[in-house]
Scaffold this motif. Structure first.
Motif, PDB file in Angstrom:
ATOM      1  N   LEU A   4     -28.174  46.615  78.851  1.00 10.86           N
ATOM      2  CA  LEU A   4     -26.715  46.472  78.928  1.00 10.86           C
ATOM      3  C   LEU A   4     -26.318  45.355  79.880  1.00 10.86           C
ATOM      4  O   LEU A   4     -25.327  44.656  79.655  1.00 10.86           O
ATOM      5  N   THR A   5     -27.070  45.197  80.935  1.00  9.14           N
ATOM      6  CA  THR A   5     -26.772  44.089  81.855  1.00  9.14           C
ATOM      7  C   THR A   5     -26.851  42.762  81.115  1.00  9.14           C
ATOM      8  O   THR A   5     -25.983  41.889  81.278  1.00  9.14           O
ATOM      9  N   THR A   6     -27.876  42.628  80.304  1.00 10.04           N
ATOM     10  CA  THR A   6     -28.017  41.390  79.518  1.00 10.04           C
ATOM     11  C   THR A   6     -26.838  41.216  78.574  1.00 10.04           C
ATOM     12  O   THR A   6     -26.259  40.131  78.460  1.00 10.04           O
ATOM     13  N   LYS A   7     -26.479  42.300  77.923  1.00 12.51           N
ATOM     14  CA  LYS A   7     -25.392  42.234  76.950  1.00 12.51           C
ATOM     15  C   LYS A   7     -24.056  41.888  77.625  1.00 12.51           C
ATOM     16  O   LYS A   7     -23.305  41.023  77.174  1.00 12.51           O
ATOM     17  N   LEU A   8     -23.791  42.556  78.722  1.00 11.56           N
ATOM     18  CA  LEU A   8     -22.530  42.316  79.413  1.00 11.56           C
ATOM     19  C   LEU A   8     -22.502  40.927  80.060  1.00 11.56           C
ATOM     20  O   LEU A   8     -21.455  40.276  80.116  1.00 11.56           O
ATOM     21  N   SER A   9     -23.644  40.495  80.531  1.00 13.71           N
ATOM     22  CA  SER A   9     -23.706  39.137  81.094  1.00 13.71           C
ATOM     23  C   SER A   9     -23.397  38.101  80.013  1.00 13.71           C
ATOM     24  O   SER A   9     -22.670  37.126  80.257  1.00 13.71           O
TER      25      SER A   9
END
Lengths: 390, 431
Positions: free
Chosen positions: B264-269
């Motif tokens: 999710l961090t990757t996606k939100l970034s």
């Protein structure tokens, strides 16, 4: 901020006499010597393209903006009282309760054209620390119209500390009526020229509201509001200004308490005194009133307001003189005292400001340039009493 | 009791205690087609079926409060109970609610519950159980409002009558029967527009949370209070956020104090780098370091550039959902509200779009009864549609049929002036 010296410009502007009074004498003496300054009265039929030339002409009649603002930081307190998304019927709020964006935009444009190096638009939206731009957007305004009207335009919500690091203290000349000093957002100190743009309206507590009463809203609710901190200012404004209205509590202890805790706990006594104090403590260098369109009865929108179209713009270098002309435009006598319209239930703010040496409210002593008052008068009470149109 | 009516066509009604099969005639002409009975001993089953109605035992729905609903069950319907009765209430917030020139009323709406439920069970029908408050005398308007408030989100109210009204209707009391007829008319209004139930909720903000456990209070109150200020949002359950494309969103609000997973961090970034705004809890902010500090107009927040977008985080831990909703709205900017409404302080606004993208729907649920501010014209509402659009038609219960709503030029802007309406109005907007 403690003023110990008065610039030549302030003296020339007339507003500086308020500060001068602080040095020179007592309230009664100040009243006798209350200064006068010319007031420009312009006719403007709508909020279209005619606003800029109308204001430009009026500023010229006052001697030109350049001498006042060139190379200076200008702070403009605008009157945005009440919920931004309220309307009187379908009328946009700028045509009734708020100063119209066309008047703000034109003023910003002309100030920039006259050489102001930085212009800050200021207001303290009720109970809110929201960015001022967001408050405007809620009313359907586009703040970019202001930020592009002059080279460097900023916005600040002054209901709290905002972008400042500390509050600025403004002592009231002669010790003040209600408080000896007020602590305000830094923007009221960090400016060379202070402009107040009010709306031509009646006011339920203070009788009338124009350029002077507009400054009631410069008080931060983090200190003077219902939810203000007790020992120190709150971080965010959590309530309205009822403590000033009713005296139900004192400001945060870091600020000076009111002079006489036994004085009447009544809005009609207190609000006019607070306003008079504020315009004496934070002198207005350019006072303006948007009276092109407005509404009767009260300062905020409710079921009893009626739309009026005086088609008037008022400007001058002395707020009391300007508001005296404004009162006359609404069919009121600025010399009236408590018990007479529009001050049936309150003291006359203009008299109280006059006592502090801010300016005269006596139309006989005020030179009105441009239109005649009689040509633009709209009797607010008569309009307000008329049956509603179907 | 197998269903013969498709779940999405069921209009549920909690059959009152004391009503007999004779009272089935009250349903003649009504859209109600599903009776919910508490007691299998209520002997209406055969008669109801003979009348073409479906009968379900209350317990067969596995009704439960929001926190206890089993979202992964196989039933096509989720029944959420203990939902607050939709109504306007005296404002209770703030240090001095009675003072001053401004203020907005406090409103309870079912809509945030419906949106959350739809997010957690996207393929199911959402039925809401909000019982009439026992301490109030309810008017016909109150019942119509309950129907409309649920219908505006595509949910259905499991209609329940207060005992007094149920008895009045059963006894043939004229006033009670008039209320009953108005309820039936309101249901019929929405059934004629059943296609709207498939429209998808839209808005500039996506709200991600588990909406459960320790995160439940903060996250659900943010949903409630964001909706109250007409900050339009899409609910994104954290468990499925990885599969959400975040399309059409200007900002994503990460409410929970936990850091997002690596995925999710990757996606939100990526969302932020593409131009979106991430609003993240203070504890989660470390996962999104950003690039450089920016000036933030919202007090109490740090704002950092992040690709074409940014990441905003509070300087102190969030403790009041009211301010989370308020600050999020300001961080995004009201400039991106799809609709700007005037004199709408007692209105709840819904914005949804046809799955094919050919039309959008702006719905207004009016919580205030009678006339209100706006001067002699009474309840006059005007609005701006802040996205490109074609023709606009208005649907009100008063007019029955749709009719064109003409734009009005107000200065530089185009606005729409709504005619008077009492409980509900909808604008059907052509793309």
């Amino acid at each position: 901020m403690t003023k110990t010296s008065i610039s030549r410009r302030e003296l020339l502007a007339g507003a500086g006499w308020a500060a001068a009074g602080a040095v020179l004498g007592s309230p009664s003496r100040a009243r006798a010597e209350a200064p006068t300054a010319p007031v420009a009265l312009g006719r403007c039929d709508s909020y279209g393209s005619e606003v800029v030339p109308a204001l430009n002409k009026m500023f010229d009649q006052l001697g030109g903006l350049g001498r006042l603002v060139k190379g200076k930081t200008v702070a403009i307190k605008i009157n945005l009282t009440g919920n931004p998304d309220d309307r009187l019927g379908y009328l946009p709020i700028g045509q009734t309760a708020w100063v119209h964006p066309a008047v703000i935009g034109a003023t910003v444009h002309l100030l920039g054209q006259a050489g102001a190096t930085r212009i800050r638009l200021l207001e303290s939206p009720w109970k809110s620390a929201e960015p001022l731009e967001e408050y405007m957007i809620l009313a359907g305004w586009d703040p970019r119209e202001f930020s592009t009207a002059a080279p460097r335009v900023e916005f600040e919500n002054t209901n709290f500390l905002g972008r400042g690091k500390e509050y600025a203290r403004f002592p009231v000349p002669h010790g003040g009526h209600l408080f000896p000093a007020y602590d305000l957002n830094h923007s009221y100190r960090d400016c060379d020229v202070f402009v107040s743009i009010g709306k031509l309206k009646e006011h339920l507590t203070a009788g009338v509201t124009m350029s002077a009463k507009n400054c009631f809203g410069i008080t931060p609710c983090t200190i003077y509001g219902d939810g203000a901190g007790v020992d120190e200012p709150g971080l965010l404004p959590l309530g309205g200004r009822m403590p000033i209205h009713s005296g139900n509590r004192q400001p945060s202890k870091t600020s000076l308490p009111e002079k006489d805790p036994k004085s009447p706990r009544e809005g009609g006594y207190r609000v006019p005194r607070a306003v008079a104090d504020l315009v004496a403590a934070r002198p207005i260098h350019l006072a303006m009133i948007d009276g092109i369109e407005s509404m009767t009865h009260a300062e905020t929108i409710g079921p009893r307001n009626k739309h009026v179209t005086p088609h008037a713009l008022v400007a001058g270098l002395n707020a009391v003189c300007v508001d005296a002309v404004g009162a006359a435009l609404m069919g009121f006598d600025a010399m009236a005292d408590r018990g007479k319209a529009p001050f049936e239930t309150c003291d006359n703010t203009l008299r109280l400001a006059e006592e502090l040496g801010v300016g005269t409210r006596d139309l006989k002593r005020i030179e009105v340039i441009g239109e005649k008052i009689s040509s633009l008068v709209v009797d607010y009470r008569k309009v307000g009493a008329a049956p509603a149109k179907a | 009791m197998a269903s013969e009516i498709a779940p999405n066509r069921l209009v549920p009604f909690r059959w009152p205690a004391g009503w007999t099969p004779d009272h089935l005639k009250l349903l003649a002409g009504s859209p109600i087609n599903c009776l919910l009975i508490n007691d299998p001993g209520q002997s209406i089953d055969a008669a109801a079926r003979a009348a073409g109605l479906e009968v379900r035992e209350w317990s067969s729905l596995s009704p439960a409060p929001l926190a206890k609903v089993r979202w992964d069950g196989s039933a096509p319907i989720v029944a959420v109970t203990e939902v607050a009765w939709p109504q306007i209430k005296p404002m209770e917030r703030g240090a001095n609610a009675e003072a001053g020139p401004t203020g907005v009323p406090w409103i309870d709406s079912t809509s945030w519950v419906a949106r959350l439920a739809a997010s957690r069970a996207p393929s199911k029908q959402v039925w809401l159980g909000c019982d009439p408050p026992g301490d109030q005398v309810l008017t016909a308007r109150a019942y119509r409002l309950a129907i409309a408030d649920c219908a505006a989100t595509g949910a259905r109210w499991m209609i329940s009558l207060d005992p007094k009204l149920a008895a009045g209707i059963a006894a043939g009391n004229a006033e009670a029967l008039a209320t009953w007829q108005q309820m039936s008319d309101t249901l019929a209004f929405f059934e004629k527009r059943a296609a709207w139930r498939s429209y998808r909720q839209r808005g500039p903000l996506g709200v991600i949370s588990t909406f459960a456990g320790d995160n439940e209070f903060m996250s659900t109150e943010v949903l409630n209070l964001a909706a109250r200020r007409n900050l339009l949002y899409r609910v994104i359950d954290r468990s499925v956020a990885g599969s959400d494309d975040l399309g059409g969103l200007r900002a994503v609000l990460w409410v929970d104090p936990e850091k997002p997973s690596a995925t999710l961090t990757t996606k939100l970034s990526a969302f932020a780098r593409g131009g979106g705004l991430l609003i993240v809890s203070r504890a989660a902010a470390a996962a999104f370091p950003g690039e450089r500090n920016l000036d933030c107009a919202v007090a109490g927040y740090d704002l950092r550039a992040f690709g074409k977008g940014g990441v905003a985080s509070p300087q102190r831990d969030w403790d009041d959902p009211y301010f989370v909703a308020l600050d999020s709205h300001n961080l995004i900017s009201r400039r991106y509200d799809p609709v700007r409404v005037f004199n709408g302080s007692s209105l709840w606004v819904h914005y949804s779009a046809d799955p094919r993208g050919t039309a959008s729907l702006i719905q207004f649920v009016e919580f205030a009864g009678g006339r209100r501010g706006g001067g002699v014209s009474g309840s006059v509402v005007s609005l701006r549609i802040q996205y490109p659009h074609g023709a606009v038609q208005i649907h009100t219960m008063e007019s029955g049929t749709a009719r064109p709503l003409e734009p009005v030029r107000v200065g530089k802007d185009v606005e729409y002036h709504l005619p008077s309406f009492s409980v509900y109005a909808a604008l059907e907007v052509t793309a």
